[in-house]
Structure formats: C-alpha cells, structure tokens
Design a protein around this motif. Structure first.
Motif, PDB file in Angstrom:
ATOM      1  N   LYS A 198       0.827  -1.209   0.000  1.00 37.85           N
ATOM      2  CA  LYS A 198       0.000   0.000   0.000  1.00 37.85           C
ATOM      3  C   LYS A 198       0.859   1.255   0.000  1.00 37.85           C
ATOM      4  N   GLU A 199       1.992   1.203   0.697  1.00 35.83           N
ATOM      5  CA  GLU A 199       2.889   2.367   0.710  1.00 35.83           C
ATOM      6  C   GLU A 199       3.442   2.637  -0.688  1.00 35.83           C
TER       7      GLU A 199
ATOM      8  N   LYS B 207       0.695   4.224  -2.670  1.00 37.77           N
ATOM      9  CA  LYS B 207       0.503   5.632  -2.302  1.00 37.77           C
ATOM     10  C   LYS B 207       1.578   6.518  -2.916  1.00 37.77           C
ATOM     11  N   ARG B 208       2.819   6.044  -2.902  1.00 36.63           N
ATOM     12  CA  ARG B 208       3.898   6.831  -3.500  1.00 36.63           C
ATOM     13  C   ARG B 208       3.678   7.022  -4.999  1.00 36.63           C
TER      14      ARG B 208
ATOM     15  N   GLU C 155       0.765   6.950  -6.554  1.00 37.34           N
ATOM     16  CA  GLU C 155      -0.373   7.861  -6.739  1.00 37.34           C
ATOM     17  C   GLU C 155       0.010   9.309  -6.455  1.00 37.34           C
ATOM     18  N   SER C 156       0.985   9.504  -5.557  1.00 37.33           N
ATOM     19  CA  SER C 156       1.400  10.877  -5.231  1.00 37.33           C
ATOM     20  C   SER C 156       2.079  11.581  -6.391  1.00 37.33           C
TER      21      SER C 156
END
Length: 824
Positions: free
Chosen positions: A43-44, A47-48, A50-51
C-alpha cells in the motif's frame, strides 16, 4: 496564449521527470522480493505512485525500468489487484472474524494499523522489513478453527447453556438430553436436580453416576453403565486487549483456544509482542504464549483452552532487531533479554550458502547517534542484541584463496587446489602429465601481482620435468600454460586438383607420398594423365630484392596409373599443390538434339570438333515439306561450354541484359514484368538463318555445334502475338505484307502509357528487332510468322508539386532578369 500553454506543459513534464527520478532513487527495485513484502508495504508503494500521478500499470513499468525482475513484477501486479479488490468489496474485517463460529462484540474506534517508525526501515532499499510472524494471522489459507467433532475433553468445565447427553446402558436403558441451567443444575427424571456447574466432564460423570445409583442399583454391580458427554457446546466471551490488530470482546465456542482468538483478532500489530502473550483468568496470569515456538518448531506452547471471561493481553514488544543480507529468512525479530545473537541467526534460518559468516556488522542506536560494531563468529553466542540493532550479513568474496589453473597440452587441464609447497612440476603431475604434442621449449605462468596486475614467468618445460632447471613454487591464482606444437604453427594442408574423383584440401602427414594423396582423392579419372603430374611448392627463402625472384618450385612427376608402391616415390611437403592434367586425346561424348520438322528428329552425338548445323540437318535426313525455315532456332544453354566457367556465363548474361536495355528508353518498364524479362534473357535462343545456312554451308552463319545445343525447326507459323501496352493483347493471324501498325490496331491500338518508339519484335528464331526513329517518324520492323510484338510502358513522370513550381518560377524569374539586364 498558445505559447503559454506549451510552456506550462513543458514545466509539468519537467516536474514529472524530477518526481520519477527522486522516487526511483528511494527504492532499489532490483533487490525487492514481493513475497517478503507485507500488505502495508504494498500500500505504501501504491501511495507513492499515486502521489506522482502514476496508475498501477505505470507503477509496473517504472518497476521494470528500475530493474525489477519479470516474475516479481507479475507477483506485484497480483498483490496490487488483490488489495484493490479488498478495498472495493467493502469487506470490513472489524465486523466479522474469519472464523464463522466467532462473533465480534465490541470494537474500539481506533483499530487501524500504525505505520512502522523510520528507525525500523531497511537501510538497503527504503522498504520496511517484514516482522517475523506477521503473516501467520493474515494468511487466509491457515485457519485456527476449533474441532467441534472431537470427543469431549475430560477436563472440560461445564457451565450454563451446555447441553449434556446422559446415556444409561446395560440392564437399564435410558437416554437424556439435559441443558445446564443458569444456576449450574440439570434436572433428571426420578432423580431431580444435580449441580454440575463448574465441574469438569470427568467430575460431572462421577457425580451423576453416584446420584443415579440410588435409582439404578445395577450401577454399583457394573451391570449398568452411565456416560456423560457434551451435546450442544456453549459460547463464551473473551476479551483481547493490548497491541492487537482488532482488539475487543469476542463470543466464540467454549472449545476455542488462545490461537483461535488471536486469529480472529488479527494477531499482534506492529507494536505487539509475539513472545509474551498473556492469558489472564480471575485476575491472574495463568499462561504465557511464545508464538515463535509455533513458528519455528510447530509446538503450541501455552495454547490452553479458553474459558468464559478470560482476558488475552498482548503487551508492547520489549526488544526487536533486524537481520538482513545473506540469511535464509531476513526479517525483524523480537528477542528476549536472555537470547544471544546466535539465537537471532537461528530465528533467521541460519546463513545462506553465500554468506560471509566470519563476521557480522551491527548497526546500533546510541543515546546520541548511530555506531557500527563488528561481531566475530566466536562471539555470536555471547553477544546479546540491543533494541534497534540491525545485523547485516554480507556475501563472501568472489575469489579463491587456493586456486591454480593449468591449460594447454596436458591430459587433464583445469583448476586445482593449491596445496602447501605445490610447485610447477607437482601441478603438471596432478594434471596427469604433458601430452605427446606438447611444446617443450617454452611455457609460461600468468601470475597475479599484489596490485592485481599480471606478470608472465617463462620456463623450459623439458628442463622443469627432468630437473635440470629449478622448480617454481606456485602462488594463488597462478595460470600455467603449456602450448601444443600445433597451436604454434599454421595448420599443415596439401591440395590436389584436376582429373581426380574427389579434388580438394587434405590434412598433411609426415612422409606423405604423392600416390597416397591421389588415393585419398579417390584415384584418377579416366581422362587423367599420370605421366605429367605437376606439384608446386612454396619458396621460403626467395630473394625479395630481385625482380626475377622465384615465387614457387614446380616438379613434374610420372606416377604409376595403378598407384603401385615404388621405391622412390615422391614425398610431399606441407602446402604442396598437386595438379592432375587431362589426356590430350581424351574426349567425353558431346550430344545435341534436333526437334521439329526434320525426317529423323532425335539426339545425336557430335562426331568431330568442327561439326556444324548443316551437317546435323543432313544426318537428320533433311527438312520435311512442312518445315518453316525462317522460324528455325538454336537454343544454347552454355551449361556444357568447354570452359565450364560459371563466372563467364554470368558475364554473358549481364551483356544480354545490357543489350536488351538499349532497346528501351532509360527508366521505361516492360509490362511483361521482371519475370518475363528474365525469361527472355534466359531463353538462351541464338538467332540463326537456317535458309542461308542450307544455301551456303560452312559459312560464318553455319555455327559449329556445342554440347547441349537444341535445334528446333517449327511448322509453318500462322499467327503473330501482340503483348504489352496495347488495349487488348492477343494473337492475330499472320497476313503477308501486313504492317507493324496494323497488328497494333488489331489489338486495339496503343494504350495511354505505351512507349511507342521503344516497341520491339522477337522473331520465332530468337532474334530481336527494335523500332527506329527517322526524323519525326517511327520506323517499325518487318513482321514475320510466329513473331511476338512487345510494347513497353512509358516511364512514369513525376508530378509537379508546390516545391517544383516554386523552383521553376524562380528559375524563370532569374532568367528574365538576366535577359532584361542584357537588353539594357
């Protein structure tokens, strides 16, 4: 405005490049193993991505560009899809546990996983290391469900809502299904109330038997038996507190154990202890569970059966260390105060086969900063880890401490162990000695210097072996090379050519005779001349300064035709070239064929060297009455030319192509296509005038026959074929005196793209005639029976584009300016 949009787009693209570069530098994708990552780590990564505006597909492309292996990318894709599906399905693990026999009663609001602190992140690649044991309770294929079909345990404590099955057998037969009341009693017929609450099954059985013996006397004598078992199992309520994924109060089966409840609650979270899980009953700790005992040995130490109102407490871990590098199971491990570094290595499954086990680096956290400690192998069992220690096990060096190599002309070349005191002769002995073809004058040792450069040491192989030269002690990474005599000279060959059955190049052998080479080449052909065999030999010491210096030595030898062994045979030397000449009076039969309108068409053998076409016509009985003399043709393939030189044949074909191209405009295309053009070129027809040949034999028109010639004398031909750029290509009846244009008109006339002045006629005897230009008129050739008219296509003209028009107008304007300036 348009410029501003382009500038903004450029700035956005530049920012994306910077973001991608910074993101790629944080993670070493080449060393990531997806199976070792937790869902939180995946998930991390998501998220990175998607950022910086990346979707899942772009994340995979970025991982591939950064060196992640294909199989790991596939695993990453599956993990990402599973996480997406779990989020989309709306399943809330906090509402219902995985065990259908358990029910969640109470859930605190704050039950989400907390991120691991930065101090626990891996130094190597920026990815958080896995906590050992964290996958145990998140593995959907591993379920800790109580066995509801097993026999009732004797130590099972009976409580309210339990259903007891009392069976009486023997002289008396009766069965009872009794439910335990809230006050712990069961009610039996003829007996009344029996208090069983708080008793084990074994104790309850004894009490029921004692009570029933008053009603059933046979119980005392053993002729009647009674058994008590559980029917319906009651539910109990147990609370889970502390550092668990889903703390709260759970309702579950009374047969459930501690592991059943830990699985239902998701197990310890990232701060929870795996080594000191407490079971509290009546405000006392009755059991302490170490999950590592189950993970490492499969032993469920302390996994007791739960009772109503029990409390499971998962405290915060006290000490956690990381071990990374060349171990079988790198991860974060929780260690007790009494456990040494050796226990941590055992937790990690031991060293891998490439591990540098003599020393381990330890990265420690002090009160102010970090420090590095080297722990030697002798201290593994006495070094006790501190909280936050990170152990790094490095790879062994890619080098050998005792390797030497020998190659070349020895029986067993290869790599050998460098024993203490091993010398050059000892290594040769290990390699089973030198081969017979070894070059004994010189060998060499390639030796590694202290600065990793190489030095060469030469030695005399023969003297080393016989002990006349001092032996050479070998060092680590020495490479000994003993060459073969064949490696140091050009490969010896001899060549034989000419009238032998299998000419070619053969390996040379010492004392090789000329007769032996001829035998190896299959012997003489029938037309060979054994009396004049020529051998050419290289000159090694020619005078380079002399203009007339000899370049080769030639011998002429008389060889016995039966290759009998003679006392004074000619001995060959390397690189000799043997030439076998053909006999001057030997001739192979040559044949020609005559077809068509002759009395005896057949294949004939040429009887003399100067036999001509007229002679062959006479041998075939002359022409028949229907023969069309003007259409007679000669086909000469050239395959049996006396020279037999393929290069000459290719050159003649090239000349034919040039002659045909001269009949057409440069760039014009024949509508017969390239295949038709090659068919014309390779028809090998020679235009002959048989009428003139028969009138004047032995003239220059009467050609001498050659092997493979085919003479065809057709019947009287009656049509003319018209092909190419005409409106209707067809065959037209021949009419004497009819012009070229009339045959064109008979085929519909020229097409729009016809190249009229390039038209040509191919006559039946193979000769070609082209149209000629006189002033403004085209002079076309005369048409004869059987002729074929070809009208080629005019070359395509390039259409004028804007650039061409501008060029023309510019040129015209410049020309007009020059003319005006001259007039002025």
């Amino acid at each position: 405005m348009k410029f501003k949009k382009i500038f903004k787009a450029f700035l956005f693209f530049f920012a994306m490049l910077i973001s991608v570069s910074a993101y790629a530098q944080q993670i070493d994708y080449a060393s990531i193993k997806v199976d070792d990552l937790t869902d939180a780590q995946i998930k991390e990564l998501m998220k990175r991505a998607e950022s910086i505006g990346y979707d899942d597909a772009q994340l995979e492309q970025l991982a591939a560009a950064q060196g992640m292996k294909d199989e790991e990318i596939k695993k990453l894709k599956i993990r990402v899809e599973n996480i997406r599906n779990q989020g989309a399905s709306g399943q809330e693990a906090t509402s219902t546990s995985a065990d259908p026999s358990t029910k969640r009663i109470y859930i605190p609001a704050d039950s989400t996983e907390t991120e691991k602190p930065d101090s626990q992140k891996s130094i190597n690649n920026g990815i958080k290391p896995e906590i050992f044991g964290s996958k145990l309770f998140s593995n959907s294929s591993l379920k800790f469900e109580p066995n509801l079909r097993m026999a009732t345990p004797k130590n099972y404590v009976i409580g309210p809502d339990d259903e007891l099955l009392v069976d009486i057998t023997g002289d008396n037969e009766a069965s009872y299904k009794l439910k335990v009341s809230p006050d712990g009693n069961i009610k039996m017929q003829y007996v009344g109330l029996i208090a069983v609450g708080g008793l084990s099954i074994e104790q309850a059985t004894s009490k029921v038997r004692a009570t029933l013996s008053k009603t059933y006397p046979a119980l005392k004598s053993g002729r009647t038996n009674v058994s008590v078992n559980l029917g319906n199992i009651k539910s109990i309520r147990v609370s889970v507190l502390g550092e668990v994924v889903k703390p709260g109060t759970y309702t579950l089966s009374s047969l459930s154990s501690v592991f059943n409840l830990l699985y239902a609650s998701g197990g310890p979270n990232e701060k929870g202890s795996f080594r000191k899980i407490q079971v509290i009953r009546n405000n006392k700790v009755i059991s302490t569970i170490d999950i590592y005992s189950f993970l490492l040995k499969g032993i469920q130490t302390g996994n007791i059966r739960l009772q109503d109102q029990d409390v499971i407490n998962v405290p915060v871990y006290q000490s956690r260390v990381e071990i990374a590098g060349e171990v079988k199971r790198p991860a974060l491990f929780e260690v007790l105060n009494t456990e040494s570094l050796q226990e941590v290595i055992n937790f990690a499954g031991g060293f891998s086969d490439q591990a540098y086990s003599a020393k381990i680096k330890v990265f420690q956290n002090t009160n102010k900063e970090r420090k590095i400690v080297d722990v030697k192998a002798d201290d593994f069992s006495t070094y006790y880890p501190l909280n936050g220690d990170r152990f790094v096990v490095e790879r062994i060096l890619d080098r050998f401490e005792n390797r030497v190599e020998i190659k070349g002309a020895v029986f067993r070349p290869g790599i050998y162990e460098l024993n203490k005191g091993l010398t050059l002769s000892g290594l040769i002995t290990k390699a089973d000695g030198i081969k017979e073809d070894a070059f004994l004058n010189r060998g060499y040792i390639s030796r590694l210097n202290a600065d990793n450069t190489y030095a060469l040491l030469s030695f005399d192989v023969a003297k080393i072996l016989n002990g006349t030269q001092p032996d050479i002690p070998l060092l680590r990474e020495d490479k000994v090379t003993i060459s073969s005599i064949f490696d140091l000279r050009e490969e010896y060959k001899v060549t034989i050519q000419g009238e032998v059955r299998q000419p070619g190049v053969f390996d040379y052998a010492d004392n090789m005779s000329l007769e032996a080479l001829i035998q190896m080449a299959g012997g003489f052909k029938e037309g060979a001349t054994p009396g004049r065999v020529e051998i050419s030999r290289r000159i090694k010491n020619s005078d380079a300064t002399s203009v007339s210096a000899q370049t080769a030595e030639v011998f002429t030898v008389n060889v016995d035709g039966n290759l009998k062994i003679q006392d004074t045979g000619f001995v060959l030397k390397p690189f000799d070239i043997v030439s076998i000449r053909s006999s001057e009076g030997y001739q192979v039969q040559k044949q020609v064929r005559i077809e068509g309108e002759v009395l005896y068409p057949a294949t004939y053998t040429i009887t003399k060297k100067d036999e001509r076409i007229s002679d062959l016509i006479k041998r075939a009985g002359g022409l028949s009455p229907l023969a069309y003399v003007e259409g007679a043709s000669l086909k000469r393939t050239g395959g049996n030319y006396p020279s037999g030189n393929k290069a000459d044949l290719q050159e003649e074909e090239r000349i034919k192509l040039l002659n045909l191209q001269r009949l057409k405009q440069d760039g014009a295309k024949d509508t017969g296509s390239i295949d038709n053009e090659l068919k014309i070129l390779r028809s090998d027809l020679v235009g002959i005038n048989l009428e003139r040949i028969l009138k004047k034999p032995q003239s220059r028109h009467d050609l001498i026959l050659e092997d493979g010639d085919v003479i065809r004398v057709p019947k009287q031909l009656q049509t003319v074929r018209v092909t190419g750029e005409v409106l209707k290509p067809n065959s037209i009846i021949y009419i004497p005196g009819r012009s070229f244009r009339s045959y064109i008109d008979g085929s519909g006339g020229f097409s729009y793209s016809a190249y009229k002045k390039g038209a040509y006629v191919v006559y039946s005897n193979g000769s070609v005639a082209a149209a000629k230009k006189f002033l403004f008129f085209n002079n076309y050739p005369v048409i004869k029976p059987g002729a074929e008219i070809f009208v080629p296509k005019r070359a395509e003209r390039e259409k004028m584009n804007l650039q061409t028009i501008v060029g023309l107008t510019t040129g015209l304007a410049s020309l007009a300016a020059i003319v005006i300036s001259l007039i002025k």
